[in-house]
Design a protein around this motif. Sequence first.
Motif, PDB file in Angstrom:
ATOM      1  N   PRO A  76       0.829  -1.216   0.000  1.00 22.65           N
ATOM      2  CA  PRO A  76       0.000   0.000   0.000  1.00 22.65           C
ATOM      3  C   PRO A  76       0.866   1.270   0.000  1.00 22.65           C
ATOM      4  N   GLY A  77       0.485   2.214  -0.857  1.00 21.67           N
ATOM      5  CA  GLY A  77       1.210   3.486  -0.947  1.00 21.67           C
ATOM      6  C   GLY A  77       2.330   3.493  -1.976  1.00 21.67           C
ATOM      7  N   TYR A  78       2.582   2.353  -2.625  1.00 21.88           N
ATOM      8  CA  TYR A  78       3.681   2.278  -3.586  1.00 21.88           C
ATOM      9  C   TYR A  78       3.533   3.322  -4.701  1.00 21.88           C
ATOM     10  N   SER A  79       2.362   3.372  -5.341  1.00 27.10           N
ATOM     11  CA  SER A  79       2.169   4.295  -6.468  1.00 27.10           C
ATOM     12  C   SER A  79       2.395   5.745  -6.066  1.00 27.10           C
ATOM     13  N   LYS A  80       1.876   6.106  -4.902  1.00 26.00           N
ATOM     14  CA  LYS A  80       2.034   7.481  -4.416  1.00 26.00           C
ATOM     15  C   LYS A  80       3.516   7.796  -4.196  1.00 26.00           C
ATOM     16  N   GLU A  81       4.250   6.811  -3.726  1.00 29.46           N
ATOM     17  CA  GLU A  81       5.674   6.986  -3.437  1.00 29.46           C
ATOM     18  C   GLU A  81       6.502   7.230  -4.699  1.00 29.46           C
ATOM     19  N   VAL A  82       6.147   6.568  -5.808  1.00 24.45           N
ATOM     20  CA  VAL A  82       6.961   6.677  -7.020  1.00 24.45           C
ATOM     21  C   VAL A  82       6.418   7.684  -8.039  1.00 24.45           C
ATOM     22  N   ARG A  83       5.224   8.192  -7.831  1.00 21.15           N
ATOM     23  CA  ARG A  83       4.628   9.145  -8.790  1.00 21.15           C
ATOM     24  C   ARG A  83       5.482  10.410  -8.845  1.00 21.15           C
ATOM     25  N   ASP A  84       5.919  10.775 -10.065  1.00 21.24           N
ATOM     26  CA  ASP A  84       6.773  11.947 -10.216  1.00 21.24           C
ATOM     27  C   ASP A  84       6.757  12.435 -11.663  1.00 21.24           C
ATOM     28  N   VAL A  85       5.658  13.040 -12.070  1.00 22.47           N
ATOM     29  CA  VAL A  85       5.559  13.625 -13.402  1.00 22.47           C
ATOM     30  C   VAL A  85       5.357  15.118 -13.215  1.00 22.47           C
ATOM     31  N   GLU A 116       0.902   1.409 -10.581  1.00 19.83           N
ATOM     32  CA  GLU A 116       0.548   0.270  -9.736  1.00 19.83           C
ATOM     33  C   GLU A 116       0.880  -1.064 -10.388  1.00 19.83           C
ATOM     34  N   LEU A 117       1.320  -1.028 -11.655  1.00 19.51           N
ATOM     35  CA  LEU A 117       1.814  -2.221 -12.336  1.00 19.51           C
ATOM     36  C   LEU A 117       3.304  -2.098 -12.658  1.00 19.51           C
ATOM     37  N   GLY A 118       3.977  -1.177 -11.985  1.00 23.90           N
ATOM     38  CA  GLY A 118       5.419  -1.024 -12.171  1.00 23.90           C
ATOM     39  C   GLY A 118       5.814  -0.127 -13.320  1.00 23.90           C
ATOM     40  N   GLY A 119       4.868   0.643 -13.866  1.00 22.26           N
ATOM     41  CA  GLY A 119       5.177   1.560 -14.954  1.00 22.26           C
ATOM     42  C   GLY A 119       6.071   2.703 -14.485  1.00 22.26           C
ATOM     43  N   SER A 120       6.793   3.273 -15.427  1.00 26.84           N
ATOM     44  CA  SER A 120       7.699   4.371 -15.093  1.00 26.84           C
ATOM     45  C   SER A 120       7.037   5.726 -15.340  1.00 26.84           C
ATOM     46  N   ASN A 121       7.686   6.766 -14.851  1.00 28.16           N
ATOM     47  CA  ASN A 121       7.243   8.133 -15.069  1.00 28.16           C
ATOM     48  C   ASN A 121       7.872   8.739 -16.323  1.00 28.16           C
ATOM     49  N   GLY A 122       8.648   7.960 -17.050  1.00 32.38           N
ATOM     50  CA  GLY A 122       9.323   8.449 -18.247  1.00 32.38           C
ATOM     51  C   GLY A 122       8.347   8.774 -19.365  1.00 32.38           C
ATOM     52  N   ILE A 123       8.752   9.677 -20.232  1.00 32.59           N
ATOM     53  CA  ILE A 123       7.857  10.152 -21.298  1.00 32.59           C
ATOM     54  C   ILE A 123       7.476   9.037 -22.269  1.00 32.59           C
ATOM     55  N   ALA A 124       8.277   7.987 -22.366  1.00 29.13           N
ATOM     56  CA  ALA A 124       7.925   6.846 -23.230  1.00 29.13           C
ATOM     57  C   ALA A 124       6.716   6.093 -22.688  1.00 29.13           C
ATOM     58  N   ASN A 125       6.315   6.407 -21.465  1.00 29.63           N
ATOM     59  CA  ASN A 125       5.177   5.734 -20.835  1.00 29.63           C
ATOM     60  C   ASN A 125       3.992   6.680 -20.616  1.00 29.63           C
TER      61      ASN A 125
END
Length: 184
Positions: A76-85, A116-125
Motif C-alpha cells: 500500500p502506498g507504492y504508487s504514491k511513493e513513485v509518482r513523479d511527473v 501500480e503495475l510497475g510503470g515508469s514516469n518516463g515520457i515513453a510511458n
Amino acid sequence: MKTKDIKTILTDIKIIVAVIIFVLLLIIKLYLGLSEITLGPRTRTFECRVFGALQDRACTPGAIIKGVTREQICTPGYSKEVRDVSDKEKEEVFREYGIKHHRPGQYEVDHLVSLELGGSNGIANLWPESAEPRPGYHEKDRLEDYLHRQVCNGNISLEEAQRLIANDWLSVYEKIPKTARRKE
C-alpha cells in the motif's frame, strides 16, 4: 604570504567541490538512465496521434521501472511513493501529441503501464488520454485496478499484466468481468 595560502586553499576547495558535484551528477544520470526499461522503440517525438482510445505506439511504447517486483507494487502506498511527473513533462506530452488547448478534465496525462503495475514516469510511458468518448481514462483506471488485484492475488504475473496493458489495454478491458468495469 599567509593571505596567498588561504586564497590557494579556498580555490582548491572550490575545485574539489565542483569535481564532487560533477561526479555525483554523473552517477545520478547513469542511475536514472538505467532505471527504466522501454517496452518498444520510441521512434517519434512529434506529430503523435491518439487512435481512438489507444496511444501512438511510436511515441508511447510504454516503459517500466527496472527491477520492480510484485511485492513492491502490492505494498500500500507504492504508487504514491513513485509518482513523479512534473508539469513541464505533462506539457511536453501534450506538445508531442499536438494538443495546444484543452478543457479541465478533458484529458489526463496517463501512464500507459500504470504505476501500480510497475510503470515508469518516463515520457515513453506517458500520453494524453481523453475521458470521452468512452472507454476513456476512467475505464482504463478500472482496468489498472483489476490487473493490480490479479497480480497481487497471484492470478497473473506482473510481467504479463505489463504486457497486456501496454499492447492493447482496450481489448483487455473489454474481456474483464463486467463487475470489474464498474466504478468502486
